[in-house]
Design a protein around this motif. Structure first.
Motif, PDB file in Angstrom:
ATOM      1  N   ASN A  60       0.884  -1.320   0.023  1.00 46.73           N
ATOM      2  CA  ASN A  60       0.501  -0.439   0.009  1.00 46.73           C
ATOM      3  C   ASN A  60       1.233   1.163  -0.010  1.00 46.73           C
ATOM      4  O   ASN A  60       0.776   2.115  -0.907  1.00 46.73           O
ATOM      5  CB  ASN A  60      -1.117   0.242   0.931  1.00 46.73           C
ATOM      6  CG  ASN A  60      -2.161   1.432   1.504  1.00 46.73           C
ATOM      7  OD1 ASN A  60      -2.189   1.575   0.278  1.00 46.73           O
ATOM      8  ND2 ASN A  60      -2.842   0.747   1.993  1.00 46.73           N
ATOM      9  N   GLN A  61       2.496   1.122   0.961  1.00 44.69           N
ATOM     10  CA  GLN A  61       2.774   2.333   1.059  1.00 44.69           C
ATOM     11  C   GLN A  61       3.462   2.418  -0.321  1.00 44.69           C
ATOM     12  O   GLN A  61       3.944   3.582  -0.775  1.00 44.69           O
ATOM     13  CB  GLN A  61       3.443   2.361   1.955  1.00 44.69           C
ATOM     14  CG  GLN A  61       3.004   2.425   3.596  1.00 44.69           C
ATOM     15  CD  GLN A  61       3.970   2.095   4.011  1.00 44.69           C
ATOM     16  OE1 GLN A  61       5.326   1.395   4.367  1.00 44.69           O
ATOM     17  NE2 GLN A  61       3.350   1.490   6.103  1.00 44.69           N
ATOM     18  N   SER A  62       4.230   1.423  -1.098  1.00 45.90           N
ATOM     19  CA  SER A  62       4.394   1.860  -2.386  1.00 45.90           C
ATOM     20  C   SER A  62       4.400   1.696  -3.321  1.00 45.90           C
ATOM     21  O   SER A  62       4.593   3.224  -4.406  1.00 45.90           O
ATOM     22  CB  SER A  62       5.373   0.326  -2.754  1.00 45.90           C
ATOM     23  OG  SER A  62       6.075  -0.065  -1.596  1.00 45.90           O
ATOM     24  N   ASN A  64       0.978   4.419  -3.370  1.00 44.21           N
ATOM     25  CA  ASN A  64       1.047   5.531  -3.015  1.00 44.21           C
ATOM     26  C   ASN A  64       2.317   5.995  -3.544  1.00 44.21           C
ATOM     27  O   ASN A  64       2.532   7.157  -3.985  1.00 44.21           O
ATOM     28  CB  ASN A  64       0.973   6.347  -1.391  1.00 44.21           C
ATOM     29  CG  ASN A  64      -0.778   5.195  -1.372  1.00 44.21           C
ATOM     30  OD1 ASN A  64      -1.753   5.253  -1.672  1.00 44.21           O
ATOM     31  ND2 ASN A  64      -0.664   4.391   0.064  1.00 44.21           N
ATOM     32  N   ALA A  65       2.721   5.948  -2.761  1.00 44.18           N
ATOM     33  CA  ALA A  65       4.852   6.660  -3.123  1.00 44.18           C
ATOM     34  C   ALA A  65       4.634   6.349  -4.807  1.00 44.18           C
ATOM     35  O   ALA A  65       5.208   7.651  -5.116  1.00 44.18           O
ATOM     36  CB  ALA A  65       5.894   5.650  -2.708  1.00 44.18           C
ATOM     37  N   GLU A  68       2.178   9.037  -6.458  1.00 46.36           N
ATOM     38  CA  GLU A  68       2.487   9.902  -5.958  1.00 46.36           C
ATOM     39  C   GLU A  68       3.921  10.983  -6.656  1.00 46.36           C
ATOM     40  O   GLU A  68       3.723  12.392  -7.412  1.00 46.36           O
ATOM     41  CB  GLU A  68       3.325  10.391  -4.076  1.00 46.36           C
ATOM     42  CG  GLU A  68       1.910  10.165  -3.426  1.00 46.36           C
ATOM     43  CD  GLU A  68       2.611  10.626  -2.342  1.00 46.36           C
ATOM     44  OE1 GLU A  68       3.834  10.824  -1.805  1.00 46.36           O
ATOM     45  OE2 GLU A  68       1.593  10.741  -0.997  1.00 46.36           O
ATOM     46  N   ASN A  73      -2.378  11.763  -6.510  1.00 49.84           N
ATOM     47  CA  ASN A  73      -2.917  12.099  -4.168  1.00 49.84           C
ATOM     48  C   ASN A  73      -3.428  10.934  -3.977  1.00 49.84           C
ATOM     49  O   ASN A  73      -5.181  11.125  -4.399  1.00 49.84           O
ATOM     50  CB  ASN A  73      -2.907  12.903  -3.217  1.00 49.84           C
ATOM     51  CG  ASN A  73      -2.420  13.570  -2.049  1.00 49.84           C
ATOM     52  OD1 ASN A  73      -2.520  12.331  -1.665  1.00 49.84           O
ATOM     53  ND2 ASN A  73      -3.392  14.223  -1.513  1.00 49.84           N
ATOM     54  N   THR A  74      -2.963   9.861  -3.171  1.00 52.27           N
ATOM     55  CA  THR A  74      -3.908   8.906  -2.911  1.00 52.27           C
ATOM     56  C   THR A  74      -3.833   8.866  -1.410  1.00 52.27           C
ATOM     57  O   THR A  74      -4.305   7.943  -0.713  1.00 52.27           O
ATOM     58  CB  THR A  74      -3.649   7.190  -3.713  1.00 52.27           C
ATOM     59  OG1 THR A  74      -2.354   7.326  -3.648  1.00 52.27           O
ATOM     60  CG2 THR A  74      -4.296   7.951  -5.543  1.00 52.27           C
ATOM     61  N   ARG A  75      -3.272   9.120  -1.000  1.00 51.92           N
ATOM     62  CA  ARG A  75      -3.035   9.673   0.503  1.00 51.92           C
ATOM     63  C   ARG A  75      -4.280   9.137   1.475  1.00 51.92           C
ATOM     64  O   ARG A  75      -4.110   8.394   2.545  1.00 51.92           O
ATOM     65  CB  ARG A  75      -1.680  10.271   1.490  1.00 51.92           C
ATOM     66  CG  ARG A  75      -0.703  10.516   0.709  1.00 51.92           C
ATOM     67  CD  ARG A  75      -0.220   9.295   1.668  1.00 51.92           C
ATOM     68  NE  ARG A  75       1.539   9.244   1.236  1.00 51.92           N
ATOM     69  CZ  ARG A  75       2.565   8.407   1.241  1.00 51.92           C
ATOM     70  NH1 ARG A  75       2.151   6.888   1.573  1.00 51.92           N
ATOM     71  NH2 ARG A  75       3.350   8.317   0.726  1.00 51.92           N
ATOM     72  N   ASP A  76      -5.199   9.737   1.592  1.00 48.51           N
ATOM     73  CA  ASP A  76      -6.583   9.544   1.796  1.00 48.51           C
ATOM     74  C   ASP A  76      -7.582   9.148   1.242  1.00 48.51           C
ATOM     75  O   ASP A  76      -8.526   8.111   1.994  1.00 48.51           O
ATOM     76  CB  ASP A  76      -7.648  10.806   2.597  1.00 48.51           C
ATOM     77  CG  ASP A  76      -6.089  11.789   3.162  1.00 48.51           C
ATOM     78  OD1 ASP A  76      -4.800  11.564   3.932  1.00 48.51           O
ATOM     79  OD2 ASP A  76      -6.187  13.257   3.173  1.00 48.51           O
ATOM     80  N   ASN A  78      -8.734   4.622   0.055  1.00 46.09           N
ATOM     81  CA  ASN A  78      -9.550   3.363   0.743  1.00 46.09           C
ATOM     82  C   ASN A  78      -9.014   2.538  -0.320  1.00 46.09           C
ATOM     83  O   ASN A  78     -10.144   2.180  -1.193  1.00 46.09           O
ATOM     84  CB  ASN A  78     -10.280   3.518   1.672  1.00 46.09           C
ATOM     85  CG  ASN A  78     -10.481   1.907   2.461  1.00 46.09           C
ATOM     86  OD1 ASN A  78      -9.362   1.022   2.470  1.00 46.09           O
ATOM     87  ND2 ASN A  78     -11.936   1.418   2.669  1.00 46.09           N
TER      88      ASN A  78
END
Length: 373
Positions: A60-62, A64-65, A68, A73-76, A78
């Motif tokens: 999930n973190q990879s 999002n990074a 970006e 932007n998909t930080r918020d 789900n």
């Protein structure tokens, strides 16, 4: 007769060549080796067989990074996709790889992905142990295994969570900005080390003698069982690369210690030609115990009140022991062929031979080292 004599002479001359090997196949040259590189990346385009983002936080973190980097932007948000998998990418960088060279890469899933079939690896930098980037990998995966699943059953063949990309990584210029030409550096050297892949005093001495006989006295010296120092003579016309090219074609007969390799799981035995056995007597017998169950049914007499059918156990145990004569391996120090022929004549199976060899070693009659895998 002349033709037959010529053929026999050719066979006799070919025997030593078969027992010798090229120096090229026996040594590694100093500073000429592969380098292991590794990277972390993402495989996309999977058909619902990727990582579950709720259970694989790193995926999930990879994801999002990566998004970006493309101003998404998909930080918020789900995210709930199973078309992405986090993977480790490994490769072997050949020595002196130049810019633009392509190398094969291996991709392995590290999350809970079910299969990487049909996936595409996103551009992944491949680093060495010092964190320097040597190559970048990207492309469509080739997966040897597969997985199919229904409502009540599933089938898996091979390993669908691992794949390869042939020529999937492009080597960046590893010497950019250093001003070092590795080939020129080796070409201008006056000496370098030849490292034996199987260290041995006798083999190292033979190798040094063969080089000195071809190049000249003092060109090679055995420093230890695993290293032969090669020095370029002043009279040699050419650089160190020319010398290596000629030396590595020389043939040397490698000496090997008396060793027996045993794999008890598969019953495999590998013995070197220098294995010797002193005079010893061997007897091998097999004990076979057979247990046979033949239960019988006991029925009550007709019209008996309260009678029930009972199953009564009946067991028969027999024991058979093979009788074998005592075999003697004499002649004091029999060769490998004589040892194998003698054990085969006694009808010994490979697994029994393992026990016999270990017993001969314990008796002190086996002049060899036993290595159990």
């Amino acid at each position: 007769m002349r033709i037959i004599t010529a053929l026999l002479s050719a066979l006799i001359l070919a025997v030593p060549a078969q027992a010798s090997s090229r120096i090229k196949d026996m040594v590694d040259i100093e500073d000429v080796r592969d380098n292991q590189i590794v990277g972390y990346g993402l495989v996309v385009g999977l058909d619902g067989t990727g990582d579950s983002l709720r259970n694989s936080a790193f995926t999930n973190q990879s994801l999002n990074a990566m998004l970006e980097r493309f101003n998404v932007n998909t930080r918020d948000a789900n995210l709930n996709t199973r078309n992405v998998a986090a993977v480790m990418v490994t490769a072997s960088l050949p020595a002196f790889s130049s810019q633009g060279t392509r190398i094969d890469v291996t991709i392995s899933a590290i999350g809970d992905a079910g299969s990487l079939q049909g996936g595409t690896l996103i551009a992944t930098p491949l680093l060495d142990s010092y964190g320097r980037t040597w190559a970048v990998a990207q492309g469509s995966l080739t997966v040897g295994g597969f997985q199919a699943q229904g409502d009540a059953a599933s089938i898996t063949r091979g390993v669908p969570t691992s794949g390869r990309i042939a020529s999937g990584a492009i080597v960046e210029n590893p010497f950019a900005g250093t001003g070092i030409d590795p080939w020129a550096e080796i070409a201008n050297r006056d000496s370098l080390a030849l490292s034996l892949r199987n260290p041995d005093f006798t083999t190292a001495r033979r190798m040094a003698s063969a080089i000195n006989a071809y190049v000249g006295a003092g060109a090679a010296r055995a420093e230890n069982p695993s290293t032969v120092r090669l020095t370029r003579p002043a009279s040699f016309r050419g650089d160190m690369i020319d010398l290596i090219s000629e030396v590595e074609q020389l043939r040397v007969e490698a000496d090997q210690p008396a060793r027996i390799i045993i794999d008890e799981n598969t019953g495999t035995i590998v013995m070197g030609e220098n294995v010797r056995v002193s005079t010893v007597a061997i007897a091998q017998g097999n004990l076979t115990i057979t247990v046979t169950e033949t239960p019988i049914a006991s029925q009550p007499n007709p019209f008996t009140e309260g009678g029930q059918t009972e199953v009564l156990p009946r067991t028969q145990v027999t024991a058979e022991e093979d009788t074998m004569q005592l075999g003697v391996l004499d002649q004091g120090g029999v060769s490998l062929r004589e040892l194998v022929d003698g054990l085969n004549a006694m009808g010994v199976t490979p697994r029994d031979m393992i026990t016999i060899l270990q017993a001969i070693k314990a008796a002190g009659a086996l002049q060899a080292e036993i290595e159990v895998l």
